[in-house]
Design a protein around this motif. Sequence first.
Motif, PDB file in Angstrom:
ATOM      1  N   PRO A  83      23.015  -3.999  31.386  1.00 41.94           N
ATOM      2  CA  PRO A  83      21.854  -4.804  30.995  1.00 41.94           C
ATOM      3  C   PRO A  83      21.993  -5.395  29.585  1.00 41.94           C
ATOM      4  N   LYS A  84      21.537  -6.623  29.461  1.00 42.58           N
ATOM      5  CA  LYS A  84      21.475  -7.347  28.182  1.00 42.58           C
ATOM      6  C   LYS A  84      22.827  -7.840  27.690  1.00 42.58           C
ATOM      7  N   CYS A  85      23.786  -7.908  28.602  1.00 41.71           N
ATOM      8  CA  CYS A  85      25.117  -8.399  28.224  1.00 41.71           C
ATOM      9  C   CYS A  85      25.296  -9.873  28.572  1.00 41.71           C
ATOM     10  N   GLY A  86      24.236 -10.511  29.098  1.00 42.57           N
ATOM     11  CA  GLY A  86      24.361 -11.924  29.455  1.00 42.57           C
ATOM     12  C   GLY A  86      24.265 -12.170  30.955  1.00 42.57           C
ATOM     13  N   THR A  87      23.540 -11.302  31.648  1.00 38.54           N
ATOM     14  CA  THR A  87      23.383 -11.430  33.103  1.00 38.54           C
ATOM     15  C   THR A  87      22.813 -12.800  33.483  1.00 38.54           C
ATOM     16  N   THR A 159      24.750  -7.157  40.144  1.00 37.13           N
ATOM     17  CA  THR A 159      24.344  -5.753  40.039  1.00 37.13           C
ATOM     18  C   THR A 159      24.442  -5.253  38.607  1.00 37.13           C
ATOM     19  N   HIS A 160      23.585  -4.287  38.284  1.00 30.73           N
ATOM     20  CA  HIS A 160      23.728  -3.543  37.021  1.00 30.73           C
ATOM     21  C   HIS A 160      24.367  -2.182  37.294  1.00 30.73           C
ATOM     22  N   LEU A 161      24.678  -1.909  38.550  1.00 35.89           N
ATOM     23  CA  LEU A 161      25.177  -0.561  38.873  1.00 35.89           C
ATOM     24  C   LEU A 161      26.592  -0.354  38.361  1.00 35.89           C
ATOM     25  N   LYS A 251      33.821 -10.664  28.043  1.00 41.96           N
ATOM     26  CA  LYS A 251      32.853 -10.299  27.001  1.00 41.96           C
ATOM     27  C   LYS A 251      31.955 -11.505  26.707  1.00 41.96           C
ATOM     28  N   TYR A 252      30.698 -11.245  26.436  1.00 44.22           N
ATOM     29  CA  TYR A 252      29.726 -12.292  26.076  1.00 44.22           C
ATOM     30  C   TYR A 252      30.289 -13.157  24.949  1.00 44.22           C
ATOM     31  N   GLU A 253      30.907 -12.493  23.981  1.00 46.70           N
ATOM     32  CA  GLU A 253      31.418 -13.200  22.802  1.00 46.70           C
ATOM     33  C   GLU A 253      32.522 -14.194  23.176  1.00 46.70           C
ATOM     34  N   CYS A 291      23.811 -24.818  31.486  1.00 49.14           N
ATOM     35  CA  CYS A 291      23.543 -23.373  31.449  1.00 49.14           C
ATOM     36  C   CYS A 291      23.375 -22.863  30.031  1.00 49.14           C
ATOM     37  N   SER A 292      23.314 -23.763  29.072  1.00 55.05           N
ATOM     38  CA  SER A 292      23.196 -23.312  27.682  1.00 55.05           C
ATOM     39  C   SER A 292      21.835 -22.672  27.464  1.00 55.05           C
ATOM     40  N   PHE A 293      21.772 -21.843  26.470  1.00 47.59           N
ATOM     41  CA  PHE A 293      20.521 -21.171  26.108  1.00 47.59           C
ATOM     42  C   PHE A 293      19.427 -22.218  25.891  1.00 47.59           C
ATOM     43  N   THR A 308      10.081 -10.825  39.625  1.00 44.23           N
ATOM     44  CA  THR A 308       9.748  -9.525  40.211  1.00 44.23           C
ATOM     45  C   THR A 308      11.039  -8.812  40.541  1.00 44.23           C
ATOM     46  N   ARG A 309      11.173  -7.611  40.026  1.00 39.15           N
ATOM     47  CA  ARG A 309      12.375  -6.818  40.314  1.00 39.15           C
ATOM     48  C   ARG A 309      11.937  -5.564  41.033  1.00 39.15           C
ATOM     49  N   GLY A 310      12.215  -5.527  42.315  1.00 41.64           N
ATOM     50  CA  GLY A 310      11.720  -4.405  43.094  1.00 41.64           C
ATOM     51  C   GLY A 310      10.217  -4.545  43.198  1.00 41.64           C
ATOM     52  N   MET A 319      11.181 -13.642  28.910  1.00 39.11           N
ATOM     53  CA  MET A 319      11.766 -12.476  28.222  1.00 39.11           C
ATOM     54  C   MET A 319      13.289 -12.408  28.345  1.00 39.11           C
ATOM     55  N   PHE A 320      13.848 -13.174  29.269  1.00 41.29           N
ATOM     56  CA  PHE A 320      15.312 -13.162  29.412  1.00 41.29           C
ATOM     57  C   PHE A 320      15.986 -14.127  28.433  1.00 41.29           C
ATOM     58  N   PHE A 321      15.166 -14.840  27.661  1.00 41.75           N
ATOM     59  CA  PHE A 321      15.718 -15.748  26.646  1.00 41.75           C
ATOM     60  C   PHE A 321      15.116 -15.364  25.307  1.00 41.75           C
ATOM     61  N   ARG A 322      15.899 -14.767  24.451  1.00 41.38           N
ATOM     62  CA  ARG A 322      15.372 -14.380  23.134  1.00 41.38           C
ATOM     63  C   ARG A 322      16.065 -15.230  22.081  1.00 41.38           C
ATOM     64  N   LYS A 323      17.304 -14.835  21.686  1.00 43.17           N
ATOM     65  CA  LYS A 323      18.038 -15.622  20.679  1.00 43.17           C
ATOM     66  C   LYS A 323      19.350 -16.151  21.228  1.00 43.17           C
ATOM     67  N   GLY A 324      20.003 -15.333  22.032  1.00 46.51           N
ATOM     68  CA  GLY A 324      21.287 -15.740  22.590  1.00 46.51           C
ATOM     69  C   GLY A 324      22.361 -15.933  21.531  1.00 46.51           C
ATOM     70  N   LYS A 325      22.370 -15.077  20.521  1.00 47.17           N
ATOM     71  CA  LYS A 325      23.342 -15.210  19.421  1.00 47.17           C
ATOM     72  C   LYS A 325      24.273 -14.004  19.361  1.00 47.17           C
TER      73      LYS A 325
HETATM   74  P1  PAP Z   1      19.430  -8.456  32.116  1.00 50.89           P
HETATM   75  O1  PAP Z   1      20.729  -7.749  31.906  1.00 50.89           O
HETATM   76  O2  PAP Z   1      18.259  -7.595  31.863  1.00 50.89           O
HETATM   77  O3  PAP Z   1      19.362  -9.074  33.453  1.00 50.89           O
HETATM   78  P2  PAP Z   1      20.420 -10.430  30.251  1.00 50.89           P
HETATM   79  O4  PAP Z   1      20.377 -11.830  30.718  1.00 50.89           O
HETATM   80  O5  PAP Z   1      21.749  -9.783  30.214  1.00 50.89           O
HETATM   81  O6  PAP Z   1      19.330  -9.612  31.042  1.00 50.89           O
HETATM   82  O7  PAP Z   1      19.844 -10.316  28.784  1.00 50.89           O
HETATM   83  C1  PAP Z   1      19.276 -11.331  28.076  1.00 50.89           C
HETATM   84  C2  PAP Z   1      20.163 -11.645  26.891  1.00 50.89           C
HETATM   85  O8  PAP Z   1      20.986 -12.753  27.227  1.00 50.89           O
HETATM   86  C3  PAP Z   1      19.322 -12.055  25.712  1.00 50.89           C
HETATM   87  O9  PAP Z   1      20.072 -11.728  24.534  1.00 50.89           O
HETATM   88  P3  PAP Z   1      19.385 -11.542  23.100  1.00 50.89           P
HETATM   89  O10 PAP Z   1      18.274 -10.571  23.257  1.00 50.89           O
HETATM   90  O11 PAP Z   1      20.469 -11.033  22.206  1.00 50.89           O
HETATM   91  O12 PAP Z   1      18.917 -12.897  22.679  1.00 50.89           O
HETATM   92  C4  PAP Z   1      19.223 -13.542  25.973  1.00 50.89           C
HETATM   93  O13 PAP Z   1      18.808 -14.293  24.866  1.00 50.89           O
HETATM   94  C5  PAP Z   1      20.645 -13.853  26.371  1.00 50.89           C
HETATM   95  N1  PAP Z   1      20.762 -15.106  27.132  1.00 50.89           N
HETATM   96  C6  PAP Z   1      20.003 -15.508  28.186  1.00 50.89           C
HETATM   97  N2  PAP Z   1      20.405 -16.704  28.612  1.00 50.89           N
HETATM   98  C7  PAP Z   1      21.440 -17.081  27.834  1.00 50.89           C
HETATM   99  C8  PAP Z   1      22.276 -18.244  27.778  1.00 50.89           C
HETATM  100  N3  PAP Z   1      22.102 -19.248  28.620  1.00 50.89           N
HETATM  101  N4  PAP Z   1      23.240 -18.274  26.835  1.00 50.89           N
HETATM  102  C9  PAP Z   1      23.429 -17.256  25.987  1.00 50.89           C
HETATM  103  N5  PAP Z   1      22.675 -16.134  25.973  1.00 50.89           N
HETATM  104  C10 PAP Z   1      21.687 -16.055  26.886  1.00 50.89           C
END
Ligand code: PAP
Length: 356
Positions: A83-87, A159-161, A251-253, A291-293, A308-310, A319-325
């Motif tokens: 989770p939070k690796c860029g899914t 999957t996150h498994l 890697k995300y980086e 697909c950019s942030f 909705t998850r489950g 909430m899936f878009f915060r900073k993306g940095k």
């Molecule tokens: P999940 O594993 O819970 O499904 P996931 O998408 O991995 O979520 O986590 C969101 C992270 O991806 C956020 O990172 P941050 O908190 O460090 O900002 C989110 O900003 C980042 N993210 C989402 N979409 C993009 C994108 N298009 N490009 C780069 N980073 C992104």
Amino acid sequence: MAAQVPSESSKNDGDTKTKTSADESPPETYSDLISTLPVRGGWVMPLVLYQNYWLNPARLKHIIPVKEHYKPRSDDIILATYPKCGTTWLKALSFAITTRNHGRHTFAAAAAAAAADHPPLLITQLHPQELVAHLETPNPAAGDLAAIEKLPSPRLLATHLPLSLLPPAISTCGCRVVYLCRQPKDVSISLWHFGNGMLRGGRTTRSSPVQLDASVSMFCEGISPFGPFWEHYLEYWKESLARPQHILFLKYEEIVSDPVKIVETLAGFFAVPFTEEEKRIGVPEEVVRLCSFEVLSGLESNRSGDVTRGDDLVIGKSMFFRKGKVGDWENHMSKEMSEKVDDVLKDKFKGSGLVF
Ligand code: PAP
């Protein structure tokens, strides 16, 4: 009626560590099983230890059946992430790559017209999280395991498994897995924000935010959703070394530093490489842009409403878009916190060849 634990998983629940010798019979329901598992509070929801991983107990009923009921096919593509690796990003990129020539509005058309026509990614009105079915988190758009079974080949799944909670056939059936990980300090910060965000939305039973030092400490102990993160990373890392044609470890980086190169790598791995003509007119660049942030986080369909998850987890789409940095941890972690993570990385990844 309480959900029954599948027979196969009952047999495999050997590490229900709190089970006493007097209690020999396998658990019949998920509540029975959960009551036998070690539990830890402190995160936004309590986590239980199941087969060496800390999991949200409310999601076990979706997680456990995957090993028995998900039947991998040789042409499946599985996007696996901690989770939070860029899914969200990986799902969007993979969907965009694999559907780029579907229907009337192709990426090539969009790129050639430079007016960003309406390629599939933009006309679905679905959040990237919903575009790709998640094995252990059924949602109304993608359905559950039964719906996944009915999807036509080739299937794009996520999957996150950890590998060890997926069917062993993953390693033999010929399917392809992309694993995406991220600098753990950024993961820890992203998780902390996300967890407390769920809290603010009234989506958890906890009422007070988790403090950052407590969150980082638990992360370093391995107690975070789907943790320990190092076990998760290492399972896929080792498999990728053993079977590089079938497991692409990213890697995300790396995506941040050269997104076009990674998009081309993904297309090749998915067996839908970009043609010379597509490259000439800039289709890979267009995939990266769409697909950019900035583009994804600005779409109305990704800003309002919930994913909705489950049946137990509802998460605001934004909430899936915060900073993306890369490197945002530096804005949050104290020197002590950073050193604590460094110590874990040094210890757990020692000799593995995996470095951050
Ligand atoms: P999940 O594993 O819970 O499904 P996931 O998408 O991995 O979520 O986590 C969101 C992270 O991806 C956020 O990172 P941050 O908190 O460090 O900002 C989110 O900003 C980042 N993210 C989402 N979409 C993009 C994108 N298009 N490009 C780069 N980073 C992104």
